[in-house]
Motif scaffolding. Sequence first.
Motif, PDB file in Angstrom:
ATOM      1  N   GLU A  23       0.816  -1.206   0.000  1.00 20.04           N
ATOM      2  CA  GLU A  23       0.000   0.000   0.000  1.00 20.04           C
ATOM      3  C   GLU A  23       0.856   1.265   0.000  1.00 20.04           C
ATOM      4  N   ALA A  24       2.005   1.215   0.649  1.00 17.99           N
ATOM      5  CA  ALA A  24       2.865   2.394   0.731  1.00 17.99           C
ATOM      6  C   ALA A  24       3.369   2.843  -0.637  1.00 17.99           C
ATOM      7  N   LEU A  25       3.551   1.904  -1.565  1.00 24.06           N
ATOM      8  CA  LEU A  25       4.019   2.252  -2.907  1.00 24.06           C
ATOM      9  C   LEU A  25       2.807   2.663  -3.728  1.00 24.06           C
ATOM     10  N   SER A  26       2.486   3.923  -3.638  1.00 22.02           N
ATOM     11  CA  SER A  26       1.195   4.403  -4.145  1.00 22.02           C
ATOM     12  C   SER A  26       1.222   4.816  -5.599  1.00 22.02           C
ATOM     13  N   LEU A  27       2.411   5.040  -6.155  1.00 20.51           N
ATOM     14  CA  LEU A  27       2.483   5.638  -7.489  1.00 20.51           C
ATOM     15  C   LEU A  27       3.810   5.306  -8.138  1.00 20.51           C
ATOM     16  N   ALA A  28       3.792   5.075  -9.447  1.00 23.06           N
ATOM     17  CA  ALA A  28       5.030   4.874 -10.197  1.00 23.06           C
ATOM     18  C   ALA A  28       4.912   5.567 -11.547  1.00 23.06           C
ATOM     19  N   ARG A  29       5.997   6.205 -11.955  1.00 22.83           N
ATOM     20  CA  ARG A  29       6.056   6.849 -13.264  1.00 22.83           C
ATOM     21  C   ARG A  29       7.426   6.583 -13.871  1.00 22.83           C
ATOM     22  N   ALA A  30       7.452   6.426 -15.187  1.00 21.07           N
ATOM     23  CA  ALA A  30       8.703   6.234 -15.920  1.00 21.07           C
ATOM     24  C   ALA A  30       8.765   7.262 -17.044  1.00 21.07           C
ATOM     25  N   ALA A  31       9.953   7.832 -17.243  1.00 20.82           N
ATOM     26  CA  ALA A  31      10.101   8.859 -18.279  1.00 20.82           C
ATOM     27  C   ALA A  31       9.955   8.265 -19.669  1.00 20.82           C
ATOM     28  N   VAL A  32      10.558   7.091 -19.891  1.00 18.58           N
ATOM     29  CA  VAL A  32      10.561   6.493 -21.229  1.00 18.58           C
ATOM     30  C   VAL A  32      10.413   4.984 -21.126  1.00 18.58           C
ATOM     31  N   ALA A  33      10.020   4.386 -22.245  1.00 22.55           N
ATOM     32  CA  ALA A  33      10.011   2.928 -22.339  1.00 22.55           C
ATOM     33  C   ALA A  33      11.433   2.443 -22.599  1.00 22.55           C
ATOM     34  N   LEU A  34      11.785   1.290 -22.037  1.00 19.73           N
ATOM     35  CA  LEU A  34      13.136   0.748 -22.176  1.00 19.73           C
ATOM     36  C   LEU A  34      13.286   0.091 -23.552  1.00 19.73           C
ATOM     37  N   ARG A  35      13.349   0.941 -24.551  1.00 19.09           N
ATOM     38  CA  ARG A  35      13.538   0.511 -25.931  1.00 19.09           C
ATOM     39  C   ARG A  35      14.586   1.410 -26.557  1.00 19.09           C
ATOM     40  N   PRO A  36      15.264   0.960 -27.614  1.00 20.73           N
ATOM     41  CA  PRO A  36      16.329   1.788 -28.197  1.00 20.73           C
ATOM     42  C   PRO A  36      15.843   3.203 -28.501  1.00 20.73           C
ATOM     43  N   GLU A  84       8.695  -1.060   1.196  1.00 21.09           N
ATOM     44  CA  GLU A  84       8.308  -1.725   2.432  1.00 21.09           C
ATOM     45  C   GLU A  84       9.247  -1.319   3.577  1.00 21.09           C
ATOM     46  N   THR A  85      10.528  -1.182   3.284  1.00 30.74           N
ATOM     47  CA  THR A  85      11.482  -0.734   4.298  1.00 30.74           C
ATOM     48  C   THR A  85      11.168   0.688   4.751  1.00 30.74           C
ATOM     49  N   LEU A  86      10.864   1.568   3.805  1.00 30.04           N
ATOM     50  CA  LEU A  86      10.518   2.949   4.142  1.00 30.04           C
ATOM     51  C   LEU A  86       9.220   3.008   4.948  1.00 30.04           C
TER      52      LEU A  86
END
Length: 254
Positions: A84-97, A233-235
């Motif tokens: 539950e603590a990990l509420s959000l994730a964003r990535a700048a780009v897709a891992l493609r060339p 989880e540690t945080l």
Amino acid sequence: MKMAPPAGTRRRTVRRALAPLVDFLLPCACIACGSRIAGGGLVCAPCRGRLRAPPAPRCARCDYPAGTGDRPGRPCLECLEWPEALSLARAAVALRPPADVLVHGLKYEGWRELAPMMAELMERRLATLLADLEEHVVTYVPTSAAHRRRRGYDQAELLARALAGRTGLTFAHLLERRRQKRTQVSLHPQQRMANVRDAFSLRSGVDRLHGGGNVLLVDDVLTTGATARAAAETLARAGVGRVALVTFARALPR
């Protein structure tokens, strides 16, 4: 009597005068494709243009592409088991060339100068969320002590420092990696989870984080989320209220 300019001024003048000749004789090459870059730089404009965010529509929580459309009211299977603590994730780009080449260059080839450019793209990806992240402290997913000694730096720390500088958020060392049995690269999802279980602890000298403060956790790549889950989880056990994750790249199925 006319005074001669300081030595530092003379050197700067000479460098500026010689810059066109140096660029002609020793042209800068794009790290991603090897093409010549007029005027200097690390990544050429065409390669920058090929750095794309993960395709929409995406999960509102974990940013994973939702395929043919949204699933209103139904959880995304990619983040269903996230804490539950990990509420959000964003990535700048897709891992493609060429994103994969840049990640490899920063992580394994000593191109630490890539970090500011990568952090710039991460900041852009967070642009609509920055108001909600004002009270967050920026930290990072630390690599192992052995990897840091071998590389001379921690690539996630470089990204976190650069991102904190761009956003004005406070940077802090919060985590340390206690152990890592082996690299995550070749492992399956369940193996990744086992490999990072209990891998993190609060950094030596950091007290328990009371008050439910929030953290913006930085890493270079999000693959299965196993490492981010373990760090979050540690945080959370240390008293953090909410963890938002931002990475430069997101691994996606071909």
